[in-house]
Design an enzyme around this catalytic site. Structure first.
Site, PDB file in Angstrom:
ATOM      1  N   TRP B 631      -1.876  -3.251  -9.513  1.00 28.81           N
ATOM      2  CA  TRP B 631      -1.065  -3.857 -10.278  1.00 28.81           C
ATOM      3  C   TRP B 631       0.418  -4.209  -9.689  1.00 28.81           C
ATOM      4  CZ3 TRP B 631       2.581  -0.796 -13.761  1.00 28.81           C
ATOM      5  CH2 TRP B 631       3.065   0.325 -13.536  1.00 28.81           C
ATOM      6  N   GLU B 770       0.908   8.865 -13.318  1.00 30.61           N
ATOM      7  CA  GLU B 770      -0.171   9.355 -12.954  1.00 30.61           C
ATOM      8  C   GLU B 770      -0.510  10.933 -12.906  1.00 30.61           C
ATOM      9  OE1 GLU B 770      -0.445   6.940  -9.513  1.00 30.61           O
ATOM     10  OE2 GLU B 770      -1.713   5.454 -10.652  1.00 30.61           O
TER      11      GLU B 770
END
Lengths: 264, 1063
Positions: B631, B770
């Site tokens: 991304w 994350e």
């Protein structure tokens, strides 16, 4: 190449002598011994140190030994530590080893009674903060000990701070995708600081914590027979804190390589 | 030679055109070695040479025997205008031949025989030569077979005497007779010429040759007639007929320079300068042309720009840092990327060339789709005074490498004292052509400084130090001096590298064989340069190895242009790109450099036309991340291209469109509908994230991103929407964008599940942060999913309005019913987003607020890898954020959320964000700037800039952080300059850092080109805007206004309204 073993008492220093001789054998070097006595004092008999050339000197011990190191082209000096005594003992570094560490241009092997003895040197541990100047120990380890069948563990202890020196490579502070970052970092770390043409094995190990205790624990857990680290020789200004800690706690002999700041 | 002639020749000519017999050589038996060497040297310097002669190739080439290194500079115009040859290393090759028809042949014969008949009737003995192409030669004096040019006067006398016996005045009358009889025979435009011994009747003549020269070598190569010098020996009349070179004086070439080296007994026409002297003077004229060009070539080794703000310089050579330096100095063009390793190699060097879009199956653990690097084409080994020149040989005296960011060239300057005591200097200049993306080049020069010696360059082709998925590389010797390497990936694509190494023009070195090695060298005196040009072509394909011929043709293109012309075009292409991309910061050189460095590498990495490649996370300068696409491209890098080079942005989105099939497959495999883009993408559009990896201490760690980090589908949709709104490219939206939005929306609708609370939830995801995996209702994911659905419906409605037929076809193809769309909207409306309207804060994911607090001081200094320093288990349970997550959401949907929402989320999440990801600090800088928190903004901006550029972290060793670069640009443009899209307009709200005295930047927006100049002025802001090509809507103080093309100046006091000072 020569290992010079500074012996004050053959019995007290028998572990020192054994480890130093094992180190010399592992590196393919010669071993010699030196004993400095006070004027009129007793010397050592050759029979006390069989199969070892003994140099007998008189005078102030640190000065005589340092002089011999410089003059006789000694490559490693081996000195015994005394066990720290009493709960308030802060250092196992006696005045002679302390003086020698500050003056010797050669690496110094320090052996404390009770340490895991150095025998065949199958594994050695090199703590590395990841800065070029502190990697002198790694260069010394590679030059002297890199060989097939021997593993050099490059131990990097991660702390909140990072070295300011240009060319440093501490553990990454930014890890976008773990599975790529760490393998790339390990490859670069090895390439940057290790150089073994003889086919020896390097392994990068990463731990988090306070360097002194972590290094001691890792050496114990991994069965390392030698810890190699670089040090400028000064405790001033907080330098050498790791060395100081390991003098008391290292489970195996220490090889202190003169050079930049403390390795970790 | 007269002063007039000297003056006329006192310049360089791009084209040298000359007659053969009598001009270049005395006669057909003369040794032409002197002409040959000069012609070859002229061709090597890029001069075009044209020989115009009446005779054939066997005669001219048989005598000249020139073999230039490169084809395309030496031409033979022969057979009196009937043939054209180009001469290369393998000899002459026919380009064109005028072939007489059978009728024309018969006419030529009839004409010649009619002339003979007439002269025989006058008592003369006449021969005809029949075997010349397109002409017949009537021999007027057969008893004198081969009169030399020096005896031209005697020849004229004897021929005229013969003709007088037949009642003719002279050769002129014979020529007139021949012309009349040729017309009678049916030839409308015969070429009649005479060299006194013959009268030739032909279909063509030297005028035809000169017109070809004009077309091909002047007009065709962008030159003018005055760029050509024409040399001959018979421009003036010979007897009473035209000289053989007279016909070269065509009117179209009236501005060319004509010089005669012939005797010219009857003078020369006014346009011709009479130098006389024959071939000796001819050679001296060639020597003069050579000397001029060789002097220029010696003194003109390319140099980097002198402007400090465009230079990224690295002094010295530090083996510890060399891999970072190599990454910084990568030359790339979207097609290939070549690391900046030194040409001769070193123990610290890791040379590698990466080819975008060519992948194969890796064999490591775990097996991952990996790039297939090209062989290292940069290798050049130098020997001087008998020893190998390297950084390890002797003492380094000076060493500097400069990336000229403005022109995309890496320069090197190196002085070394060898162990032998000799000193030398080496310079190189390397680039990957932005004008022709298959081509790469390096020029390398070595020069003795104090003492002369023998210098030898040997070309080397090595293996890229990169590993990769190469199955095999086959090296082939090439006909041209160099190599061809064909590389095949394992179950993947391939490429062919063709390269050549030649002496550079003007360098006094030659190629020869040394112990069966092809080398270039010579004995040099101090100051003499041993310079070589290495040209490379790389052609690639995704699923096969291209043909070797394709690579050879590409290399031939490079060789025909030569290094200097390739460089000129490359530099021009870079200048063009910077016009719409440069960001000029006055007052802070470090920030200026960081921004230009970032822009340089983004331009280098994005391919404007190749739809099968995208921008990988680490660019084209390192193997790290295997060139995989994340991304990082759509959210971080794409905005830069949208606003500076929309063509590239469109291509990057087309990559995603082409990979819709892979996204649909992933969604299907996971039990969902629509399109779920892979977290990591390579060449096939399928998921390439490995299932596991190895952590810091070699421990195996599961990788959940490929399974759970789904926000990438919405990120792609965001990229589509942002592109469309910023460019108004309705054609793209109709053809590709709507479908991508619909399929990603469909995915979200199926991904969301209805809970017991009658709300929709998206469970078990990984958001941008994350540190926390397998969470429910990540705000970034959910809000973007909802947005994705809403915008997909809006896009579909738009398509139905503008092209109902296509919309219907699309619906049919996607099997999309109104009912399904209704279901999407239902899910979107009921989707949990974690937003608290009281606090204005998004809860990052369900249960985030219940996590453990961590003292802020434990999260400093930043950037900080909290999962490493605090431990995974701690961060998993703690309110610690790896990177901008909720803040990222507010930034990219800035036209959806108010400043109050932005502020609330920034204030909440900023202190607990570790910036443990390179994607984070740039975005935080942009947001902080927008909120006026300039201290934080500057700190985060500098943190981002240091990621690749700091000298004590080594982050760049294996590749550049492209998302960081995009984030820096966003911070500068959308944060500090405060220019952000709102709908179809641009909001302007600058917050310049104290050290930025002024910032200037161009933007492209909805067909317009805008140039902004922003500065602080007397306690306020001043903005100059120039608008070109189309009107633009700007938002000032919340009010949208249209500004037509023109120049404007806006001013506002702090906390005051904007005032349009000038229009």
């Amino acid at each position: 190449m020569t290992v010079l073993i500074a012996v004050s008492d053959a019995q007290t220093d028998r572990e020192l002598v054994a480890s130093a001789r094992a180190l010399a054998a592992a590196a393919g070097w010669e071993a010699r011994a030196v004993h400095v006595r006070e004027a009129g004092g007793p010397g050592l008999a050759s029979a006390d140190l069989p199969d070892l050339e003994l140099i007998d000197l008189t005078g102030e011990a640190a000065e005589q030994i340092a002089g011999l190191v410089a003059q006789a082209r000694v490559d490693v000096l081996a000195v015994g530590l005394r066990a720290a005594v009493g709960p308030k003992a802060t250092s196992a570094l006696g005045h002679v080893p302390k003086a020698l560490l500050g003056r010797s241009s050669a690496p110094v092997l320090l052996v404390r009674p009770g340490m895991r003895p150095l025998t065949s040197l199958r594994r050695l541990l090199v703590p590395m903060e990841g800065s070029p100047s502190a990697s002198a120990a790694m260069k010394a380890a590679d030059d002297a000990f890199c060989a097939r069948g021997r593993e050099i563990v490059m131990l990097h202890v991660v702390t909140p701070g990072t070295p300011a020196e240009s060319g440093s490579l501490p553990a990454p502070r930014i890890v976008d995708q773990e599975h790529y970052e760490w393998s790339a970092w390990q490859e670069e770390f090895t390439m940057r600081f290790a150089q073994c043409p003889e086919g020896g094995r390097h392994r990068v190990s990463v731990r988090v914590g306070t360097p002194g205790p972590v290094i001691a624990a890792e050496a114990k857990a991994s069965g390392a027979e030698l810890i190699v680290l670089s040090w400028s020789g000064s405790f001033a200004g907080g330098h050498g804190a790791v060395v100081k800690a390991l003098l008391a706690t290292a489970p195996c002999p220490l090889l202190i390589v003169p050079g930049g700041p403390s390795a970790v | 030679m007269s002063e007039d002639i000297r003056r006329a020749l006192d310049r360089e000519f791009a084209v040298l055109c000359f007659d053969w017999d009598g001009t270049a050589v005395t006669d057909r038996r003369a040794d032409a070695a002197a002409v040959r060497s000069r012609v070859e040297r002229l061709c090597a310097l890029g001069v075009d040479v044209a020989v115009v002669s009446g005779t054939n190739v066997k005669n001219v080439d048989g005598q000249l025997k020139a073999r230039p290194d490169v084809s395309g500079h030496l031409f033979l115009f022969l057979s009196r205008g009937s043939e054209v040859y180009v001469v290369g290393p393998d000899g002459p090759r026919l380009l064109e031949r005028r072939q007489a028809t059978a009728q024309e042949d018969a006419q030529l014969t009839a004409a010649a025989e009619a002339v003979r008949h007439k002269l025989v009737a006058g008592g003369l003995d006449i021969d005809i030569v029949y075997d010349r192409l397109n002409r017949r030669k009537v021999d007027l004096i057969p008893e004198w077979p081969d009169p030399p040019k020096a005896q031209i006067a005697e020849l004229q006398e004897r021929v005229n005497a013969r003709l007088a016996r037949a009642g003719m005045r002279g050769v002129g009358e014979a020529v007139d007779l021949s012309r009349a009889l040729a017309r009678q025979a049916g030839l409308d435009h015969p070429g009649i010429t005479s060299d006194l011994k013959h009268v030739e009747i032909g279909l063509t003549d030297k005028r035809d040759s000169m017109r070809y020269v004009l077309r091909a070598l002047l007009e065709g190569r962008g030159r003018r007639p005055e760029d050509m010098l024409v040399l001959g020996d018979e421009f003036g009349p010979v007897g009473d007929s035209e000289g053989s070179d007279y016909l070269t004086l065509i009117p179209e070439l009236s501005r060319s320079t004509f010089v005669s080296v012939g005797v010219e007994p009857n003078g020369v026409p006014p346009r011709v300068l009479p130098a006389a002297g024959g071939p000796a003077v001819f050679l001296s004229i060639l020597d003069d042309q050579l000397a001029r060009r060789e002097a220029v070539a010696r003194e003109s080794f390319p140099a980097p720009t002198a402007e400090p703000a465009w230079r990224f310089a690295v002094k010295g050579f530090d083996p510890y840092r060399e891999r970072e330096v190599e990454t910084w100095l990568t030359v790339a063009n979207g097609e290939t990327g070549t690391r900046g390793a030194v040409e001769e190699g070193s123990a610290a060097s890791t040379p590698a060339t990466f080819v975008a879009g060519v992948f194969g199956d890796g064999t490591g653990d775990p097996a991952v789709r990996q790039p297939v690097p090209a062989p290292d084409w940069t290798g050049l080994r130098l020997q001087a005074w008998g020893s190998v020149v390297s950084l390890a040989n002797g003492e380094l005296l000076e060493h500097e490498r400069v990336l000229d960011m403005r022109h995309g060239v890496v320069y090197r300057y190196w002085r070394q004292r060898l162990r032998s005591g000799h000193t030398l200097r080496v310079r190189t200049a390397r680039f990957a052509s932005l004008a022709d993306r298959q081509l790469l080049a390096v020029r390398a020069e070595a020069m003795p400084e104090e003492e002369g010696g023998r210098f030898v360059w040997a070309a080397a082709v090595g293996v890229s130090y990169a590993g990769g998925a190469t199955k095999e590389t086959e090296f082939q010797r090439s006909d041209t001096p160099g190599f061809v390497a064909r590389t095949r990936g394992r179950h993947g694509g391939g490429h062919v590298l063709a390269l050549s190494t030649r002496p550079a023009p003007g360098s006094p070195v030659t190629r020869y064989l040394e112990q069966a090695r092809d080398v270039i060298g010579g004995r040099l005196e101090p100051g003499d340069p041993a310079t070589v040009d290495r040209l490379a072509a790389i052609v690639s394909a995704r699923t096969r190895v291209p043909s070797t011929e394709t690579a050879r043709r590409a290399l031939a293109r490079a060789e025909q242009l030569g290094y200097d012309e390739l460089l000129r075009r490359h530099r021009a292409a870079w200048e063009q790109r910077w016009r719409d991309a440069d960001l000029v910061v006055a007052g802070d050189p470090a920030d200026q450099q960081a921004l230009r460095f970032s822009i340089y590498h983004m331009i280098s990495t994005g391919h404007p036309t190749k739809e099968t490649v995208s921008v990988g996370a680490r660019g084209l300068g390192g193997m790290s991340y295997f060139l995989h696409v994340f991304w990082d491209c759509e959210i971080f890098v794409l905005p830069f291209f949208i606003y500076t080079h929309p063509e590239t942005a469109r291509t990057l989105l087309t990559y995603r469109f082409r990979n819709l099939a892979g996204a649909r497959e992933k969604a299907r495999d996971m039990g969902h509908k629509g399109a779920l883009y892979p977290w990591e993408s390579a060449d096939k559009g399928v998921e390439t994230t490995p299932p596991y990896g190895y952590g810091p201490d070699g421990e195996m760690v599961p990788i959940l991103s490929g399974l759970m980090e789904h926000h990438i589908s919405a990120d792609v949709a965001w990229g589509v929407w942002e592109y469309w709104k910023a460019t108004a490219d309705d054609a793209f939206m109709a053809a590709m964008g709507v479908e991508m939005m619909l399929e990603t929306a469909r995915f979200w609708a199926s991904r969301a599940s209805l809970g017991a609370d009658d709300r929709f939830h998206i469970r078990l995801v990984v958001g941008p942060d994350e540190y926390h995996e397998g969470v429910d209702d990540n705000a970034y994911t959910n809000v973007l999913a909802r947005w994705n659905i809403e915008k997909a419906v809006e896009a579909l409605n738009w398509l139905e309005r503008v092209d109902s037929g296509y919309a219907e076809e699309l619906r049919r193809r996607l099997v999309l019913t109104d009912n399904e769309v209704d279901q999407w909207q239902l899910a979107a409306r009921a989707l949990v987003d974690g937003f608290d309207p009281v606090t204005n804060v998004f809860e990052q994911f369900a249960g985030f607020y219940q996590m453990e607090d961590v003292p802020i001081e434990k999260l400093r200094p930043r950037p900080m890898p909290a999962d490493l320093l605090l431990g995974r288990e701690v961060t998993l349970q703690a309110k610690v954020v790896k990177q901008a997550d909720a803040v990222m959401l507010c930034h990219i949907l800035s036209d959806e959320f108010s400043d109050e929402v932005l502020r609330a989320n920034y204030d909440y999440y900023e202190p607990i964000t570790c910036h443990g990801s390179s994607l984070s600090p740039g975005i935080h800088a942009a947001v902080a700037a927008r909120l006026g928190r300039l201290g934080d903004a500057v700190e985060d901006f500098k943190m981002a800039a240091a990621i690749d550029l700091a000298d004590n972290m080594g982050n760049a060793a294996a590749g550049l952080h492209m998302a960081t670069m995009g984030g820096l640009w966003q911070a500068a443009v959308q944060g500090f300059a405060g220019i952000q899209r709102r709908g179809g307009a641009l909001l302007i709200d600058p917050h310049l850092p104290p050290t930025w005295k002024k910032v200037s930047l161009p933007l492209r927006f909805r067909g317009a080109r805008l140039q902004f100049d922003l500065k602080r002025h007397r306690g306020g802001d001043e903005v100059g805007i120039t608008i070109e090509r189309a009107p633009v809507r700007l938002i000032l103080d919340g009010e949208e206004q249209e500004f037509r093309a023109g120049t404007y100046r806006l001013r506002r006091a702090d906390a005051g309204p904007w005032e349009v000072v000038t229009r």
